[in-house]
Design an enzyme around this catalytic site. Sequence first.
Site, PDB file in Angstrom:
ATOM      1  N   PHE A 138      17.494  59.822  19.631  1.00 54.61           N
ATOM      2  CA  PHE A 138      17.896  58.312  19.558  1.00 54.61           C
ATOM      3  C   PHE A 138      17.220  57.640  19.003  1.00 54.61           C
ATOM      4  CE2 PHE A 138      17.731  53.719  20.771  1.00 54.61           C
ATOM      5  CZ  PHE A 138      18.996  53.411  21.514  1.00 54.61           C
ATOM      6  N   ASP A 223      10.248  58.550  14.318  1.00 52.59           N
ATOM      7  CA  ASP A 223      10.409  57.470  15.289  1.00 52.59           C
ATOM      8  C   ASP A 223       9.767  57.588  15.567  1.00 52.59           C
ATOM      9  OD1 ASP A 223      11.703  55.407  15.857  1.00 52.59           O
ATOM     10  OD2 ASP A 223      13.796  56.176  15.620  1.00 52.59           O
ATOM     11  N   LYS A 252       9.628  48.631  19.298  1.00 54.11           N
ATOM     12  CA  LYS A 252       9.408  47.207  20.393  1.00 54.11           C
ATOM     13  C   LYS A 252       7.720  47.307  20.991  1.00 54.11           C
ATOM     14  CE  LYS A 252      12.551  50.752  22.344  1.00 54.11           C
ATOM     15  NZ  LYS A 252      13.849  51.705  21.566  1.00 54.11           N
TER      16      LYS A 252
END
Length: 407
Positions: A138, A223, A252
């Site tokens: 993802f 990532d 985030k």
Amino acid sequence: MLQSTLDRTAVLAPNYRPLDVVIESADDCWVTDVDGKKYLDCLAGYSALNFGHNNPVLNKAVIDQLHKVTLVSRAFDHDQMLPFARELTELTGTEMMLPMNTGAEAVESAIKAARKWGYDVKGVAPEQANIIVAENSFHGRTTTIVSFSTDADAKDGYGPYTPGFRVVPYGDIEAVKEAIDDNTVALLFEPIQGESGVVLPPDSFLPALRELCDETNVLMILDEIQSGLGRTGHTLAQDYSGIRADLTTLGKALGGGVLPVSAVVGRRDVLQVMTPGTHGSTFGGNPLACALGRAVITILAEGEIQQRAAHLGSIMEERLKKIENDGHLADTRCRGLWAGIDVEPRLGLTGRQLCERLAERGMLCKDTHGSTIRLAPPLTISEEDLNYAMDILESVLNEQAASIGVD
Ligand SMILES: *Cc1c(COP(=O)(O)O)cnc(C)c1O
């Protein structure tokens, strides 16, 4: 409790199906709904809230900066930009940073930097660059990123897709070797697959990737938008393997759950291909975001929150292993204060149903897919609250087992 379903579907695009909870306020690890009911937040905004809701250090940084200047656009410099860049590269042991806003934009920026590096520096023929990615990864929701997703829900219906990606099984170094050719400019992986259910690769995987990238002159992009910034008991999840990627994406928690703040950090000789006019963002690196990011860095620079994540993580892992040994979980995967758990199929409980029952009892979690849920409370959670969450989980699973006669 909830406004009628009709109201919701009439005005809001139905791209989410949230639990039946309407939150009004929050403090640290606890959120309160519109009826005054309290819940322990064990999702923490997918790890954006690593430092808890309403964090006083982050709030102060934002409020102070709010009264000074919030946006200049990149047409002008401001006094928070260079300190943020210096402090973030220092924290992550990298040379240069490129600020953006959302996680997906950081991933897009890393992809663009890698392709441009491939053409300008590595000498790949125009339009021929390829990037190797993993199954079940993802990396966000943009058209290019969903082009290489293997999740039909995320991908289907959004074509035509961006070419230039090769998908291999996650954690399989031999498959990566086979996929690399002269036009490969980068590998893009999560060091731990978050959305997939906290899936850990073999310990040898990241060091082997590092070696392979060095041998083949291919960029290693990790990532760390979900795994980074304290969650795993380290500043970055890659620290566990003792390696450094060429480019790392952060998001985030970099905005502490207050604002979207993201960045690509990494090698100067790669990021400097992004010359004036070739890439940008109106809000990327704005003064408010930089001041907030700097406050996040001050928390992480002390190192205490990472140790806390490791310590609390070991407690959580022990509690989960016991539930697994009781036969109520088919698998548990933990790194730091981050766990993916699979409900034992015999219990006949989907991840969604489990999350609904946990919410009734005052604990908020989110299923990832099937019978897998992810646990990621704020790293500021007390040992007592963490044990309370584990008590709720254990008793909900015990009750389900008893109700269907499974022991
Ligand atoms: C959440 C996430 C993203 C996307 O971040 P957004 O801010 O939602 O665009 C990218 N990569 C990983 C690993 C993520 O967990």
